[in-house]
Design a protein around this motif. Structure first.
Motif, mmCIF file in Angstrom:
data_model
loop_
_atom_site.group_PDB
_atom_site.id
_atom_site.type_symbol
_atom_site.label_atom_id
_atom_site.label_comp_id
_atom_site.label_asym_id
_atom_site.label_seq_id
_atom_site.Cartn_x
_atom_site.Cartn_y
_atom_site.Cartn_z
ATOM 1 N N PRO A 70 0.846 -1.203 0.000
ATOM 2 C CA PRO A 70 0.000 0.000 0.000
ATOM 3 C C PRO A 70 0.878 1.248 0.000
ATOM 4 O O PRO A 70 1.766 1.388 0.837
ATOM 5 N N GLU A 71 0.639 2.134 -0.962
ATOM 6 C CA GLU A 71 1.528 3.293 -1.103
ATOM 7 C C GLU A 71 1.453 4.221 0.108
ATOM 8 O O GLU A 71 2.461 4.773 0.532
ATOM 9 N N TRP A 72 0.255 4.390 0.674
ATOM 10 C CA TRP A 72 0.158 5.206 1.891
ATOM 11 C C TRP A 72 -0.991 4.809 2.809
ATOM 12 O O TRP A 72 -1.038 5.233 3.953
ATOM 13 N N MET A 74 -1.636 2.179 4.443
ATOM 14 C CA MET A 74 -1.378 1.335 5.617
ATOM 15 C C MET A 74 -0.447 2.089 6.577
ATOM 16 O O MET A 74 0.155 1.501 7.471
ATOM 17 N N LYS A 75 -0.349 3.389 6.338
ATOM 18 C CA LYS A 75 0.497 4.220 7.200
ATOM 19 C C LYS A 75 -0.394 4.872 8.268
ATOM 20 O O LYS A 75 -1.607 5.004 8.090
ATOM 21 N N MET A 76 0.249 5.353 9.320
ATOM 22 C CA MET A 76 -0.516 6.002 10.391
ATOM 23 C C MET A 76 -1.327 7.176 9.862
ATOM 24 O O MET A 76 -2.414 7.464 10.356
ATOM 25 N N VAL A 151 10.696 -0.223 10.620
ATOM 26 C CA VAL A 151 11.291 1.105 10.831
ATOM 27 C C VAL A 151 11.675 1.659 9.458
ATOM 28 O O VAL A 151 12.380 1.003 8.691
ATOM 29 N N ASN A 152 11.209 2.848 9.178
ATOM 30 C CA ASN A 152 11.450 3.452 7.862
ATOM 31 C C ASN A 152 12.242 4.754 8.010
ATOM 32 O O ASN A 152 11.898 5.596 8.845
ATOM 33 N N GLU A 153 13.299 4.890 7.257
ATOM 34 C CA GLU A 153 14.037 6.157 7.131
ATOM 35 C C GLU A 153 14.508 6.726 8.468
ATOM 36 O O GLU A 153 14.222 7.880 8.802
ATOM 37 N N ALA A 154 15.245 5.932 9.211
ATOM 38 C CA ALA A 154 15.704 6.351 10.544
ATOM 39 C C ALA A 154 16.922 7.276 10.483
ATOM 40 O O ALA A 154 17.311 7.860 11.486
ATOM 41 N N CYS A 229 16.127 -1.507 0.633
ATOM 42 C CA CYS A 229 16.836 -0.439 -0.088
ATOM 43 C C CYS A 229 15.770 0.180 -0.993
ATOM 44 O O CYS A 229 15.351 -0.433 -1.972
ATOM 45 N N GLN A 230 15.307 1.376 -0.636
ATOM 46 C CA GLN A 230 14.171 1.939 -1.386
ATOM 47 C C GLN A 230 14.478 2.096 -2.874
ATOM 48 O O GLN A 230 13.663 1.820 -3.726
ATOM 49 N N THR A 231 15.688 2.646 -3.163
ATOM 50 C CA THR A 231 16.114 2.828 -4.559
ATOM 51 C C THR A 231 15.244 3.822 -5.329
ATOM 52 O O THR A 231 14.932 3.621 -6.506
ATOM 53 N N SER A 259 12.819 -2.008 -2.377
ATOM 54 C CA SER A 259 11.458 -1.845 -1.875
ATOM 55 C C SER A 259 10.616 -0.773 -2.562
ATOM 56 O O SER A 259 9.394 -0.828 -2.486
ATOM 57 N N GLU A 260 11.244 0.181 -3.236
ATOM 58 C CA GLU A 260 10.438 1.298 -3.781
ATOM 59 C C GLU A 260 11.073 1.896 -5.029
ATOM 60 O O GLU A 260 11.095 3.113 -5.206
ATOM 61 N N MET A 261 11.586 1.074 -5.906
ATOM 62 C CA MET A 261 12.382 1.683 -6.984
ATOM 63 C C MET A 261 11.542 2.518 -7.956
ATOM 64 O O MET A 261 10.464 2.132 -8.389
ATOM 65 N N VAL A 306 8.668 -1.930 -7.173
ATOM 66 C CA VAL A 306 8.733 -0.583 -7.734
ATOM 67 C C VAL A 306 7.668 0.285 -7.079
ATOM 68 O O VAL A 306 6.667 -0.226 -6.565
ATOM 69 N N TRP A 307 7.892 1.606 -7.084
ATOM 70 C CA TRP A 307 6.986 2.507 -6.366
ATOM 71 C C TRP A 307 5.931 3.054 -7.305
ATOM 72 O O TRP A 307 5.862 4.248 -7.575
ATOM 73 N N GLY A 308 5.121 2.154 -7.829
ATOM 74 C CA GLY A 308 4.065 2.546 -8.756
ATOM 75 C C GLY A 308 4.186 1.742 -10.031
ATOM 76 O O GLY A 308 5.295 1.500 -10.523
ATOM 77 N N SER A 314 2.241 7.716 -10.784
ATOM 78 C CA SER A 314 3.430 7.870 -9.940
ATOM 79 C C SER A 314 3.288 9.027 -8.957
ATOM 80 O O SER A 314 2.790 10.097 -9.309
ATOM 81 N N TRP A 315 3.783 8.839 -7.751
ATOM 82 C CA TRP A 315 3.765 9.927 -6.753
ATOM 83 C C TRP A 315 4.580 11.111 -7.251
ATOM 84 O O TRP A 315 4.329 12.247 -6.874
ATOM 85 N N LEU A 316 5.548 10.874 -8.144
ATOM 86 C CA LEU A 316 6.398 11.959 -8.652
ATOM 87 C C LEU A 316 5.641 12.878 -9.614
ATOM 88 O O LEU A 316 6.076 13.989 -9.905
HETATM 89 C C1 XIL Z 1 4.997 8.346 -0.245
HETATM 90 C C2 XIL Z 1 3.781 8.056 -1.088
HETATM 91 O O1 XIL Z 1 4.167 7.783 -2.402
HETATM 92 C C3 XIL Z 1 2.824 9.192 -1.038
HETATM 93 O O2 XIL Z 1 1.627 8.866 -1.712
HETATM 94 C C4 XIL Z 1 2.531 9.558 0.421
HETATM 95 O O3 XIL Z 1 1.737 10.658 0.497
HETATM 96 C C5 XIL Z 1 3.824 9.853 1.169
HETATM 97 O O4 XIL Z 1 4.671 8.750 1.056
HETATM 98 N N1 XIL Z 1 9.726 6.854 0.843
HETATM 99 C C6 XIL Z 1 8.837 6.034 1.480
HETATM 100 C C7 XIL Z 1 7.431 5.985 1.013
HETATM 101 O O5 XIL Z 1 9.215 5.255 2.360
HETATM 102 O O6 XIL Z 1 6.558 5.614 2.042
HETATM 103 C C8 XIL Z 1 7.029 7.301 0.396
HETATM 104 O O7 XIL Z 1 5.736 7.177 -0.141
HETATM 105 C C9 XIL Z 1 8.027 7.686 -0.676
HETATM 106 C C10 XIL Z 1 9.390 7.873 -0.113
#
Ligand code: XIL
Length: 347
Positions: A70-72, A74-76, A151-154, A229-231, A259-261, A306-308, A314-316
Motif C-alpha cells: 500500500p503506497e500510503w 497502511m500508514k498512520m 522502521v522506515n528512514e531512521a 533499499c528503497q532505490t 522496496s520502492e524503486m 517498484v513505487w508505482g 506515480s507519486w512523482l
Molecule cells: C509516499 C507516497 O508515495 C505518497 O503517496 C505519500 O503521500 C507519502 O509517502 N519513501 C517512502 C514511502 O518510504 O513511504 C514514500 O511514499 C516515498 C518515499
C-alpha cells in the motif's frame, strides 16, 4: 464505430506514420511477458485502493506483479484518526485485492519519523509506549503480510546520524526501534521484519550509517530479519551506486528488498541531455538494480518492488506532470527500462 470506418482510419494512421526517407524508423514496440513470470522471486509494486477503480490499472497490477505494498493507506496518516480510532477500509481493500489475485501483501510502514499522528502526540509518557504497542499489534495481526517495514528512514538527510523524531524522543533513539521489532514479532512471528532506507545508492555516508545501525540493532537483540533499499533515484545517478549499496547490505546475509524503486527523469540534471538519453540512463539504472539483486544468493532475494506500476499514477507526478519514472507508461506499455530490467534477471 463501424468496422470499415475503423479500417479506413487505421490505414490513414499507417500512411501518416511513413516518414520521408532519412527520418529515423519508429522504434519497435517492446514486447515482454508478465514481469512476475520472468523473475524467480516476488515482483512488487506500490498501489492505492482508489486506483483499483481504473480497470486497466487493476488488470496491469494483477497481471504483471506478484506482490503489492500500500503506497500510503497502511500508514498512520491514513489509519490513525484524531480520536485515536483506527480506519481500515482502504488497506482492507488492498489486502482483499492481493488475496483475490494470489499476490503477496507487503506492509509499510509501522514506525516512520514522518508520521506523528496528533492523537499519539497528546498521550502522556506513561501511555505512549503501551499505545504504540497496541497499534502495532492490531495492525500487524489484521494483515497477513509477507513482511513489514517496521522502521522506515531512521537516518538523517545527510546520512551522518540518526533522526530525532517523536518516536525517538519518547522511547529512545535505539529503544523505539528495538521495541517496534519485538512487538511486531510477537504479533506475527511469521512475517519478515525489515528496516528500510533511501539514497543508499547516492549518499555514501548514509550507506555507512545504515550498516552501523543494523549492526547496533542486531547487537541489541532487535529481531530484524530483512533489509530494504528503497532505490528512489534520478536518471543522472552515477553508475555503480546501486550495485555498491545492494552488495553492502547483502553482506548481513538477511533477505533484501528493493522496496520502492523508481527513476525520475524530471529530477535529473544535465545540460543538453535529450529525453532519449535520459531514458537510456534510466534503463541502465533499472538494469543495474536487477543485476545487483540477482547477484545476491537466492534465499536473500526477498522481492524487487517498484513505487508505482504506471507513470500516470506515480507519486512523482505530483512534482512534475511529465515525469516517467516507472516500468509502464500511462497505457500500461513496457518501456526501454522494463526491457533492461527484464534482461538483467538471472535465476
Ligand atoms: C509516499 C507516497 O508515495 C505518497 O503517496 C505519500 O503521500 C507519502 O509517502 N519513501 C517512502 C514511502 O518510504 O513511504 C514514500 O511514499 C516515498 C518515499
Amino acid at each position: 464505430m463501424s468496422l470499415s470506418r475503423r479500417a479506413v482510419l487505421a490505414g490513414g494512421l499507417a500512411l501518416s506514420a511513413c516518414k520521408p526517407s532519412g527520418a529515423a524508423a519508429p522504434a519497435a514496440p517492446i514486447v515482454l511477458g508478465p514481469l512476475k513470470a520472468l523473475a524467480p522471486f516476488a515482483v512488487g509494486t506500490a498501489v492505492q485502493a482508489g486506483y483499483f477503480d481504473i480497470p486497466e490499472y487493476a488488470d496491469l497490477v494483477a497481471t504483471q506483479f506478484s506482490q503489492v505494498t500500500p503506497e500510503w493507506e497502511m500508514k498512520m496518516e491514513y489509519i490513525v484518526q484524531d480520536d485515536g480510532s483506527l480506519k481500515f477500509d482502504a488497506p482492507d481493500r488492498i489486502a482483499a485485492f492481493a488475496r483475490q489475485h494470489g499476490m503477496r501483501l507487503y506492509g509499510t510502514t509501522l514506525v516512520w519519523y514522518a508520521q506523528k499522528p496528533p492523537w499519539f502526540e497528546r498521550l502522556s509518557d506513561k501511555d505512549f509506549g503501551p499505545k504504540l504497542d497496541e497499534y502495532l499489534t492490531t495492525v500487524v495481526r489484521r494483515y497477513p503480510a509477507a513482511g513489514w517495514d517496521v522502521v522506515n528512514e531512521a537516518i538523517t538527510e545527510d546520512g551522518t546520524g540518526l533522526r530525532s523524531s517523536m518516536w525517538s524522543q519518547r522511547l529512545g533513539e535505539l529503544g523505539h526501534m528495538t521495541r517496534a521489532f519485538q512487538v511486531t514479532k510477537a504479533a506475527d512471528p511469521t512475517a519478515l521484519r525489515f528496516i528500510n532506507e533511501y539514497y543508499l545508492e547516492s549518499i555514501p555516508a548514509k550507506l555507512d550509517t545504515y550498516q552501523r545501525l543494523i549492526e547496533r540493532l542486531l547487537a541489541a537483540g532487535a529481531p530484524l530479519t530483512g533489509i530494504g533499499c528503497q532505490t528512489h533515484c534520478n536518471a543522472d545517478l552515477k553508475p555503480g551506486g546501486i550495485a555498491k549499496a545492494v552488495a553492502a547490505i547483502g553482506r548481513f546475509g538477511l533477505p533484501i528488498h528493493i522496496s520502492e524503486m523508481d527513476v525520475s527523469i524530471a529530477r535529473a540534471k544535465g545540460l543538453g541531455v535529450s529525453r532519449a538519453a535520459w531514458e537510456q540512463a534510466q534503463a541502465r539504472l533499472y538494469g543495474e538494480a536487477m543485476e545487483a539483486f540477482c547477484q545476491l544468493p537466492a534465499p536473500q532475494r526477498f522481492a524487487f518492488s517498484v513505487w508505482g506500476a504506471r507513470d500516470s499514477e506515480s507519486w512523482l507526478r505530483g512534482e512534475t506532470k511529465t515525469d516517467t519514472p516507472d516500468l509502464f507508461d500511462g497505457q500500461g506499455r513496457p518501456k526501454l527500462a522494463t526491457k533492461a530490467w527484464a534482461d538483467a534477471i538471472k535465476a
